[in-house]
Design a protein around this motif. Structure first.
Motif, PDB file in Angstrom:
ATOM      1  N   SER A 285       0.588  -0.687   0.164  1.00 29.27           N
ATOM      2  CA  SER A 285      -0.565  -0.035   0.119  1.00 29.27           C
ATOM      3  C   SER A 285       0.606   1.760   0.157  1.00 29.27           C
ATOM      4  N   ILE A 286       1.873   1.785   0.563  1.00 31.16           N
ATOM      5  CA  ILE A 286       2.614   2.527   1.078  1.00 31.16           C
ATOM      6  C   ILE A 286       3.656   2.529  -0.403  1.00 31.16           C
ATOM      7  N   LEU A 287       3.870   1.503  -0.635  1.00 27.12           N
ATOM      8  CA  LEU A 287       4.960   1.629  -2.507  1.00 27.12           C
ATOM      9  C   LEU A 287       3.774   2.458  -3.645  1.00 27.12           C
ATOM     10  N   ALA A 288       2.909   1.456  -3.239  1.00 22.66           N
ATOM     11  CA  ALA A 288       1.709   2.338  -4.324  1.00 22.66           C
ATOM     12  C   ALA A 288       1.778   3.856  -4.250  1.00 22.66           C
ATOM     13  N   SER A 289       1.229   4.208  -3.004  1.00 30.03           N
ATOM     14  CA  SER A 289       0.918   5.477  -2.927  1.00 30.03           C
ATOM     15  C   SER A 289       2.001   6.312  -3.477  1.00 30.03           C
ATOM     16  N   VAL A 290       3.741   6.100  -3.249  1.00 31.09           N
ATOM     17  CA  VAL A 290       4.815   7.161  -2.507  1.00 31.09           C
ATOM     18  C   VAL A 290       4.487   7.336  -4.230  1.00 31.09           C
ATOM     19  N   LEU A 291       4.443   5.769  -5.421  1.00 30.87           N
ATOM     20  CA  LEU A 291       4.789   6.224  -6.556  1.00 30.87           C
ATOM     21  C   LEU A 291       3.833   6.792  -7.424  1.00 30.87           C
ATOM     22  N   ARG A 292       2.726   7.020  -7.117  1.00 30.48           N
ATOM     23  CA  ARG A 292       2.367   7.777  -7.239  1.00 30.48           C
ATOM     24  C   ARG A 292       2.859   9.649  -7.331  1.00 30.48           C
ATOM     25  N   VAL A 293       3.557   9.931  -6.442  1.00 30.46           N
ATOM     26  CA  VAL A 293       3.720  11.062  -6.764  1.00 30.46           C
ATOM     27  C   VAL A 293       5.500  11.107  -8.010  1.00 30.46           C
ATOM     28  N   PRO A 294       5.917  10.333  -8.443  1.00 32.71           N
ATOM     29  CA  PRO A 294       6.426  10.587  -9.617  1.00 32.71           C
ATOM     30  C   PRO A 294       6.286  10.396 -10.158  1.00 32.71           C
ATOM     31  N   GLY A 295       5.372   9.502 -10.463  1.00 33.72           N
ATOM     32  CA  GLY A 295       4.248   8.495 -11.506  1.00 33.72           C
ATOM     33  C   GLY A 295       4.360  10.066 -12.267  1.00 33.72           C
ATOM     34  N   GLY A 296       3.614  10.837 -11.226  1.00 34.27           N
ATOM     35  CA  GLY A 296       2.941  12.267 -11.873  1.00 34.27           C
ATOM     36  C   GLY A 296       4.054  12.835 -13.289  1.00 34.27           C
ATOM     37  N   SER A 297       4.961  13.283 -12.380  1.00 37.68           N
ATOM     38  CA  SER A 297       6.168  13.887 -12.731  1.00 37.68           C
ATOM     39  C   SER A 297       6.387  13.539 -14.203  1.00 37.68           C
ATOM     40  N   VAL A 298       6.599  11.783 -14.151  1.00 36.37           N
ATOM     41  CA  VAL A 298       7.079  11.164 -15.393  1.00 36.37           C
ATOM     42  C   VAL A 298       5.829  11.022 -16.420  1.00 36.37           C
ATOM     43  N   ALA A 299       4.846  10.898 -16.261  1.00 37.93           N
ATOM     44  CA  ALA A 299       3.628  10.863 -17.023  1.00 37.93           C
ATOM     45  C   ALA A 299       3.645  12.645 -17.828  1.00 37.93           C
ATOM     46  N   ASP A 300       4.224  13.670 -16.591  1.00 38.86           N
ATOM     47  CA  ASP A 300       4.011  14.574 -17.659  1.00 38.86           C
ATOM     48  C   ASP A 300       5.413  14.642 -18.265  1.00 38.86           C
ATOM     49  N   ARG A 301       6.031  14.628 -18.387  1.00 38.54           N
ATOM     50  CA  ARG A 301       7.657  14.159 -19.455  1.00 38.54           C
ATOM     51  C   ARG A 301       6.950  13.479 -20.275  1.00 38.54           C
ATOM     52  N   PHE A 302       6.430  12.129 -20.619  1.00 37.98           N
ATOM     53  CA  PHE A 302       6.297  11.654 -21.451  1.00 37.98           C
ATOM     54  C   PHE A 302       4.938  10.896 -21.588  1.00 37.98           C
ATOM     55  N   GLY A 303       4.075  12.008 -21.290  1.00 37.15           N
ATOM     56  CA  GLY A 303       2.513  11.137 -21.676  1.00 37.15           C
ATOM     57  C   GLY A 303       1.879  10.326 -20.862  1.00 37.15           C
ATOM     58  N   GLY A 304       0.583  10.566 -19.860  1.00 40.09           N
ATOM     59  CA  GLY A 304      -0.095  10.064 -19.500  1.00 40.09           C
ATOM     60  C   GLY A 304      -0.543   8.342 -20.074  1.00 40.09           C
ATOM     61  N   GLU A 305      -1.130   8.219 -21.469  1.00 38.90           N
ATOM     62  CA  GLU A 305      -0.959   7.264 -22.374  1.00 38.90           C
ATOM     63  C   GLU A 305      -0.341   6.349 -22.328  1.00 38.90           C
ATOM     64  N   LYS A 306       0.710   6.493 -22.030  1.00 35.70           N
ATOM     65  CA  LYS A 306       2.110   5.947 -22.649  1.00 35.70           C
ATOM     66  C   LYS A 306       2.272   5.070 -21.068  1.00 35.70           C
ATOM     67  N   VAL A 307       2.710   6.203 -20.337  1.00 38.32           N
ATOM     68  CA  VAL A 307       3.079   6.038 -18.612  1.00 38.32           C
ATOM     69  C   VAL A 307       1.960   4.524 -18.463  1.00 38.32           C
ATOM     70  N   ALA A 308       0.370   4.836 -18.456  1.00 37.66           N
ATOM     71  CA  ALA A 308      -0.690   4.284 -17.882  1.00 37.66           C
ATOM     72  C   ALA A 308       0.028   2.426 -19.106  1.00 37.66           C
ATOM     73  N   LEU A 309      -0.035   2.471 -19.819  1.00 39.11           N
ATOM     74  CA  LEU A 309       0.113   1.798 -20.430  1.00 39.11           C
ATOM     75  C   LEU A 309       1.266   0.625 -20.024  1.00 39.11           C
ATOM     76  N   LEU A 310       2.704   0.580 -20.064  1.00 42.42           N
ATOM     77  CA  LEU A 310       3.448  -0.184 -18.982  1.00 42.42           C
ATOM     78  C   LEU A 310       3.235  -0.314 -17.848  1.00 42.42           C
ATOM     79  N   ALA A 311       2.109   0.595 -17.259  1.00 45.28           N
ATOM     80  CA  ALA A 311       2.649   0.364 -15.677  1.00 45.28           C
ATOM     81  C   ALA A 311       1.032  -0.590 -15.365  1.00 45.28           C
ATOM     82  N   ILE A 312       0.361  -0.502 -16.724  1.00 51.54           N
ATOM     83  CA  ILE A 312      -0.692  -1.776 -16.700  1.00 51.54           C
ATOM     84  C   ILE A 312      -0.338  -2.737 -16.718  1.00 51.54           C
ATOM     85  N   THR A 313       0.468  -3.180 -17.428  1.00 45.97           N
ATOM     86  CA  THR A 313       1.058  -4.231 -18.157  1.00 45.97           C
ATOM     87  C   THR A 313       2.341  -5.028 -16.956  1.00 45.97           C
TER      88      THR A 313
END
Length: 429
Positions: A285-313
């Motif tokens: 639970s804590i790891l999934a929550s903490v990784l949302r913070v850098p996840g948002g910045s990564v999505a800003d840089r590379f695009g939300g769809e691409k990051v979500a696709l890799l994450a759901i894979t």
């Protein structure tokens, strides 16, 4: 005219409110056996009691998320948190006065208090809207990642602390402590929380066009389109709203469901004691929550769809592994990959809300946050049914539900990426 706050304070307030609003959701699962014994409940009634905070916390996200487009969010935040205070305070008082011998026939009242306690979970969609109005589009992912990541830490921290607290201080004391925690959080949000500039100008009586102009001068980029009804209807007409609902059902609904499911999985399938099961659940639970913070910045840089696709894979691979793994090390590795996938996916999906539904952010946040979080209520009974059908190994086979959902999500994201690339080609032409 006294216009208060800035984007940093707005983000701090919404994050604090969401963190404290999650206070009650961790209590009912670990303490359900106490209610079962005192009220002689069937397994089905126990299951409903555990799930009821997630039900109100998901469904109320829809109207309250949309209400941000009319009131800016602070009023909605305070209403939800006060309802949660009433619910948690009510069940605490009932336990002090009636537990255990006077609890017979009290199930309906306990269920009602549980429903009210879950109202604080609905602050998520309010915070999404409130935060989105504070930040420009190119910083949405970062801001929403911080909001969702730090606010989402609550279930993990509580999963870690609660078994220890119950061991040393007891059942009723835990409810009283969590009630005080939520009350303090509500007061703190009331002090720190602040609406974006446009809503402050409108509350001060400034005409809408002038309020937009003044707010733009201060850096605000996103503005509401109309009433709560307008916001819900407008966002509902955007087909991509429903694509995001499906994605969020798997990622955030799945996050809530697995936070409730993992203690049982570790105890029944891997043979852990309650404290160890709580610790391993907290890691997820804590790891999934903490990784949302850098996840948002990564999505800003590379695009939300691409990051979500890799994450759901990653979610697909990890849940497939969990469904067949019998070893503790293999399961732990899969859980860490699953936590990373859910953290990055949750951040990336809400990065897409202001992109796809810029004129009704609150309404879209309501639909996506509400129906998406409904997975937290709907998925555990399905996984439990699988466990019941297959016996002990069913606690692992239950993860196949997420394999199926992840496959569907990959197809949805492929469609979104294709549609967005087509629009970019049209613009170039």
């Amino acid at each position: 005219m006294n216009i208060r706050g800035n984007s940093r304070r707005g983000l701090t307030g919404s994050t604090v409110g969401f963190f404290f609003g999650f206070a009650a959701v961790a209590l009912y699962g670990p303490t359900a056996v106490k209610f079962k014994e005192a009220m002689d409940l069937t397994p089905a009634l126990v299951g409903l009691l555990i799930a009821i905070p997630a039900l109100s916390g998901s469904l109320l996200r829809i109207p309250f998320g949309a209400s941000v487009d009319t009131n800016g969010g602070k009023k909605s935040f305070l209403i939800l948190m006060l309802l949660s205070v009433i619910g948690l305070g009510g069940v605490t008082l009932l336990l002090f006065t009636s537990y255990p011998d006077g609890m017979k026939g009290m199930y309906g009242l306990v269920l009602t208090f549980g429903f009210l306690s879950g109202c604080g979970i609905a602050t998520f969609s309010v915070g999404i809207g409130q935060t989105s109005y504070w930040f420009p589009r190119n910083k949405q992912g970062m801001a929403l990642g911080i909001f969702g990541g730090l606010g989402n830490l609550a279930p993990g921290i509580f999963s870690l602390v609660l078994p220890v607290f119950l061991t040393y201080y007891g059942f009723i004391s835990a409810y009283f402590a969590w009630f005080l925690f939520l009350l303090v959080g509500t007061i703190l949000y009331g002090i720190v929380g602040v609406n974006a500039y446009y809503f402050q100008y409108r509350k001060a009586g400034v005409p809408e066009a002038k309020a937009i102009e003044k707010a733009r001068e201060k850096g605000q980029e996103i503005f509401p389109a109309g009433s709560i009804k307008d916001s819900l209807l407008l966002s509902a007409k955007v087909k991509n709203t429903w694509a995001l609902v499906a994605l969020y059902f798997t990622t955030f609904g799945g996050f809530i469901a697995l936070t409730a499911w993992f203690p049982t999985y570790w105890a029944e399938f891997q043979g852990f004691n309650s404290v160890k099961a709580g610790l391993y659940t907290a890691v997820f639970s804590i790891l999934a929550s903490v990784l949302r913070v850098p996840g948002g910045s990564v999505a800003d840089r590379f695009g939300g769809e691409k990051v979500a696709l890799l994450a759901i894979t990653a979610i697909l691979i990890s849940t497939a592994a969990l469904s067949i793994s019998h070893s503790v090390p293999g399961s732990v590795f899969a859980v860490l990959l699953l936590a990373a996938g859910m953290g990055f996916a949750n951040a990336a999906i809400f990065k897409l809300v202001p992109v796809y539904v810029p004129n009704a952010v609150g309404g879209a946040a309501g639909w996506i946050g509400g129906l998406g979080a409904f997975g937290g209520f709907a998925l555990p009974p399905v996984m439990g049914t699988i466990a019941g059908a297959f016996g002990a190994v069913g606690y692992a086979r239950g993860f196949l539900v997420f394999v199926i959902l992840a496959l569907i999500n990959v197809l949805i994201l492929a469609f979104l990426l294709r549609a967005r690339n087509s629009r970019l080609v049209e613009k170039i032409r």
